[in-house]
Enzyme design. Structure first.
Site: not given
Length: 381
Positions: A132, A73
């Protein structure tokens, strides 16, 4: 091949340029720059309009029997850094406070090795935006990113943790991360004067009763072995002390270790909302939003193989871990593809998502070596 010092310098550069979900253009450009400097013979790139900052890199195998995916990520958090490091964030109010700079750097190290040493199976590296928030994994899947030659047969990912010493690999069978569902609850009754409660329908009382009854869901409807969490962190109602509130609004989160448990809790809350509406002669509206934050439920067979290898490999430090109630959108991908998520220890430091999070960079090389060895083993090399 990238040396340990080069990997550290890459991580430090990434740490200085954190960007929020779906805004990771500078990060994406830098990743491309690093990857384009690797041997290109067996590399193939893919991007999609729905995730313009994302990057999918395929490594052609020499005698492929499968395609193995690895996700890293990319996004940072809206946190103002307080580490005082020489390479602190240069973007005001944004920080890699969850260690995604570590994740990307480890993935680059693994990719660099296999770009120079052609793997037997195909490998797929997914540099993913918006973990997130905004559910980048779900966007990628629903945008048909993983199709054709870019469809993985199995998927792996890591997450750094200050709860393990630097370089230690942690994992477990079953759920590693909980799934989460956001809930908004709105209560509609009749406002009125505080002196005449019989003429009003108080939604502060109705919402408070709902919250009280919600506590019984985990206490009496959830298997204590499985676990669950319901938290309402926001309660809005009323305008002034002597006016009975005709409306109330709650915002909360549900967390559970399996998708089945999350759905069970959701159904119980819907039933409670209906009961409150009837007993208080009110209108109660509940809205649920899970997005891509499904439980990270590790595939039994692949995870057992991963754990067995990590335990037997003498150069790797391994530790079995407990499930965490934090969320991770890699769980959505594991609901579509078999795979495993695991921890990479970064030593004691500030907690994840904190302004003082400062991982031990020795974890980078250790992570690259552990994953590279496992993937080579998995491919039968």
């Amino acid at each position: 091949m990238l040396s340990e010092n080069e990997l550290i310098q890459i991580r430090r550069h990434l740490h200085q340029i954190p960007e929020l979900a779906l805004q990771e253009q500078q990060t994406s450009d830098y990743l491309k720059q690093i990857i384009q400097a690797m041997p290109q013979t067996n590399l193939q790139f893919r991007t999609i309009p729905e995730l313009p900052t994302g990057l999918l890199v395929r490594v052609q195998g020499s005698a492929p029997q499968r395609t193995i995916g690895f996700r890293a990520d990319m996004d940072g958090l809206p946190v103002t850094e307080q580490t005082q490091l020489a390479f602190s964030s240069q973007h005001a109010g944004i920080m890699h406070a969850c260690g995604h700079d570590i994740h990307m750097t480890v993935a680059l190290g693994i990719l660099d090795y296999f770009a120079a040493n052609q793997p037997r199976d195909n490998l797929l590296f997914f540099f993913q935006p918006a973990e997130e928030s905004e559910c980048g994994a779900k966007i990628a899947y629903e945008s048909q990113l993983f199709t054709g030659d870019f469809c993985p047969d199995e998927f792996y990912a890591l997450h750094d943790t200050p709860d393990l010493d630097a370089g230690v690999i942690g994992c477990r069978l079953g759920t590693l991360f909980a799934g989460s569902i956001e809930i908004d609850a709105d209560f509609y009754g009749q406002g009125g004067h505080a002196a005449y409660p019989q003429r009003a329908n108080d939604m502060v009382v109705a919402a408070a009763e709902f919250i009280n009854q919600v506590q019984t869901v985990v206490a009496r409807n959830v298997d204590p072995i499985e676990g669950g969490v319901i938290t309402f962190g926001k309660f809005e109602a009323g305008t002034i002390r002597n006016v009975i509130a005709g409306q109330a609004h709650l915002e909360g989160t549900i967390r559970g270790l399996t998708q089945k448990m999350l759905e069970h809790i959701k159904q119980r809350l819907q039933a409670l909302g209906q009961g409150i509406a009837q007993s208080f002669e009110a209108r109660v509206e509940l809205q649920f939003d899970q997005g891509g934050y499904w439980p990270v439920e590790n595939n039994l067979e692949l995870t057992q193989q991963f754990i067995t290898y990590m335990q037997k490999e003498s150069t790797i430090k391994y530790q079995t871990t407990r499930p965490a109630m934090t969320g991770e959108d890699f769980g959505f991908l594991l609901a579509q593809f078999p795979g495993t998520m695991f921890w990479l220890g970064v030593g004691p430091t500030g907690s994840l998502h904190s302004a003082t999070f400062n991982p031990d960079e020795a974890a980078i090389s250790a992570g690259v070596q552990a994953v590279t060895k496992f993937l080579s083993y998995r491919m039968g090399e």
